[in-house]
Design a protein around this motif. Sequence first.
Motif, PDB file in Angstrom:
ATOM      1  N   GLN A 146      -8.945   0.739   5.247  1.00 38.37           N
ATOM      2  CA  GLN A 146      -7.949   1.122   4.793  1.00 38.37           C
ATOM      3  C   GLN A 146      -6.960   0.874   6.220  1.00 38.37           C
ATOM      4  OE1 GLN A 146      -7.100   5.330   3.154  1.00 38.37           O
ATOM      5  NE2 GLN A 146      -5.480   4.842   4.676  1.00 38.37           N
ATOM      6  N   GLU A 161      -3.870  -1.479   7.052  1.00 39.15           N
ATOM      7  CA  GLU A 161      -2.371  -0.870   7.456  1.00 39.15           C
ATOM      8  C   GLU A 161      -2.348  -1.925   8.330  1.00 39.15           C
ATOM      9  OE1 GLU A 161      -3.281   3.056   8.606  1.00 39.15           O
ATOM     10  OE2 GLU A 161      -2.826   3.690   6.712  1.00 39.15           O
ATOM     11  N   TRP A 216       4.560  -5.770   6.016  1.00 40.86           N
ATOM     12  CA  TRP A 216       4.421  -5.549   4.096  1.00 40.86           C
ATOM     13  C   TRP A 216       4.332  -6.946   2.999  1.00 40.86           C
ATOM     14  CZ3 TRP A 216       2.554  -1.475   1.711  1.00 40.86           C
ATOM     15  CH2 TRP A 216       2.357  -0.288   2.271  1.00 40.86           C
ATOM     16  N   ILE A 251      -3.749  -1.167  -2.532  1.00 37.73           N
ATOM     17  CA  ILE A 251      -2.564  -0.439  -1.560  1.00 37.73           C
ATOM     18  C   ILE A 251      -2.740   0.597  -2.740  1.00 37.73           C
ATOM     19  CG2 ILE A 251      -0.285  -0.348  -1.514  1.00 37.73           C
ATOM     20  CD1 ILE A 251       0.054  -2.887  -0.722  1.00 37.73           C
ATOM     21  N   HIS A 260      -5.599   3.148  -2.016  1.00 33.83           N
ATOM     22  CA  HIS A 260      -5.209   4.349  -0.727  1.00 33.83           C
ATOM     23  C   HIS A 260      -4.290   5.167  -0.716  1.00 33.83           C
ATOM     24  CE1 HIS A 260      -9.270   2.364   0.999  1.00 33.83           C
ATOM     25  NE2 HIS A 260      -9.159   0.978   0.778  1.00 33.83           N
ATOM     26  N   LEU A 307      -1.324   3.944  -0.021  1.00 35.82           N
ATOM     27  CA  LEU A 307      -0.378   3.684   1.245  1.00 35.82           C
ATOM     28  C   LEU A 307       1.584   3.519   0.054  1.00 35.82           C
ATOM     29  CD1 LEU A 307      -2.598   0.928   2.737  1.00 35.82           C
ATOM     30  CD2 LEU A 307      -2.287   3.242   2.981  1.00 35.82           C
ATOM     31  N   ARG A 308       1.536   3.441   0.916  1.00 34.28           N
ATOM     32  CA  ARG A 308       3.643   3.617   1.442  1.00 34.28           C
ATOM     33  C   ARG A 308       4.035   2.850   1.942  1.00 34.28           C
ATOM     34  NH1 ARG A 308       5.691   6.689  -3.747  1.00 34.28           N
ATOM     35  NH2 ARG A 308       4.690   8.328  -4.121  1.00 34.28           N
ATOM     36  N   LYS A 309       4.741   1.723   1.917  1.00 34.44           N
ATOM     37  CA  LYS A 309       5.997   1.224   2.866  1.00 34.44           C
ATOM     38  C   LYS A 309       6.787   2.396   3.540  1.00 34.44           C
ATOM     39  CE  LYS A 309       8.863  -2.929   3.671  1.00 34.44           C
ATOM     40  NZ  LYS A 309       9.586  -3.680   2.706  1.00 34.44           N
TER      41      LYS A 309
END
Length: 55
Positions: free
Chosen positions: A11, A15, A23, A43, A46, A48-50
């Motif tokens: 992760q 990132e 991104w 993504i 995990h 994850l978000r922009k």
Amino acid sequence: MEIKTLRDKEQELLEEVLTKTDWNLEKASRLLQISLSQVKKKIRDHGLRKPDEPV
């Protein structure tokens, strides 16, 4: 001494690469040497978000 799991390290790397490529998932996949679909899956996995993406 703190030992991070492989998942945690994955992760962190993901990132870092996403930040460095702003991104751009295609660039990230090339840098990580994995397919675009694998990047998208990681993504999601995990959570994850922009940073500028609405919740």
